[in-house]
Design a protein around this motif. Structure first.
Motif, PDB file in Angstrom:
ATOM      1  N   SER A  77       0.840  -1.189   0.000  1.00 22.46           N
ATOM      2  CA  SER A  77       0.000   0.000   0.000  1.00 22.46           C
ATOM      3  C   SER A  77       0.879   1.245   0.000  1.00 22.46           C
ATOM      4  N   ALA A  78       0.248   2.365  -0.244  1.00 25.50           N
ATOM      5  CA  ALA A  78       0.956   3.641  -0.221  1.00 25.50           C
ATOM      6  C   ALA A  78       1.291   4.024   1.219  1.00 25.50           C
ATOM      7  N   SER A  79       2.325   4.842   1.372  1.00 23.25           N
ATOM      8  CA  SER A  79       2.712   5.266   2.712  1.00 23.25           C
ATOM      9  C   SER A  79       1.592   6.082   3.354  1.00 23.25           C
ATOM     10  N   GLY A  80       1.529   6.040   4.650  1.00 16.79           N
ATOM     11  CA  GLY A  80       0.518   6.791   5.378  1.00 16.79           C
ATOM     12  C   GLY A  80      -0.810   6.086   5.501  1.00 16.79           C
ATOM     13  N   MET A  81      -0.923   4.894   4.933  1.00 22.66           N
ATOM     14  CA  MET A  81      -2.202   4.195   4.929  1.00 22.66           C
ATOM     15  C   MET A  81      -2.418   3.315   6.159  1.00 22.66           C
ATOM     16  N   ALA A  84      -5.387   4.730   8.091  1.00 22.26           N
ATOM     17  CA  ALA A  84      -6.625   5.060   7.386  1.00 22.26           C
ATOM     18  C   ALA A  84      -6.815   4.097   6.220  1.00 22.26           C
ATOM     19  N   GLY A  85      -8.017   4.034   5.739  1.00 19.46           N
ATOM     20  CA  GLY A  85      -8.276   3.236   4.550  1.00 19.46           C
ATOM     21  C   GLY A  85      -8.332   1.747   4.803  1.00 19.46           C
ATOM     22  N   LEU A  91      -4.504  -4.913   8.562  1.00 22.64           N
ATOM     23  CA  LEU A  91      -3.677  -5.001   9.763  1.00 22.64           C
ATOM     24  C   LEU A  91      -4.455  -5.650  10.903  1.00 22.64           C
ATOM     25  N   LEU A  92      -5.673  -5.189  11.130  1.00 20.80           N
ATOM     26  CA  LEU A  92      -6.488  -5.760  12.213  1.00 20.80           C
ATOM     27  C   LEU A  92      -6.762  -7.244  11.991  1.00 20.80           C
ATOM     28  N   SER A  93      -6.960  -7.619  10.756  1.00 19.52           N
ATOM     29  CA  SER A  93      -7.288  -9.002  10.435  1.00 19.52           C
ATOM     30  C   SER A  93      -6.076  -9.924  10.502  1.00 19.52           C
TER      31      SER A  93
END
Length: 107
Positions: A77-81, A84-85, A91-93
């Motif tokens: 993914s893009a940085s900073g994600m 958000a998004g 990550l949670l999964s």
């Protein structure tokens, strides 16, 4: 004025079209990643390392389905994600699983 080359112009123009098509007001690193994936020499290079470029996912529902994968997967993914998004859901999964890893890079 900054001098570029045709390859950079191709990727940037593709990124701008993607952002425009999604009605985004500016180009982000995610748009640039999509633009890079549409550049044939890049696809050939990463394919040589075993990356399945045909499974590049941009659709929200397809992205959500990644959380149901039982085997391995690489999610880029893009940085900073990370705050958000859709990446938050990945990550949670996946972070609770011992075999999962997160690599955060910078410039």
């Amino acid at each position: 004025m900054i001098q570029t080359n045709p390859e950079i112009e191709f990727v940037v123009n593709a990124a701008m079209e993607i952002a425009k098509g999604r009605k985004h007001e500016y180009v982000t690193l995610e748009h640039l990643l999509h633009g890079l994936m549409s550049y044939k020499p890049w696809n050939e290079l990463v394919s040589a390392f075993g990356v399945d470029t045909d499974s590049f996912i941009a659709d929200v529902e397809e992205s959500k389905a990644l959380n149901r994968i039982k085997g391995g997967a690489i999610i880029i993914s893009a940085s900073g994600m990370c705050d958000a998004g859709r990446v938050v859901h990945h990550l949670l999964s996946n972070l609770p699983h011992e075999q999962s890893a997160v690599v955060i890079t910078g410039f």
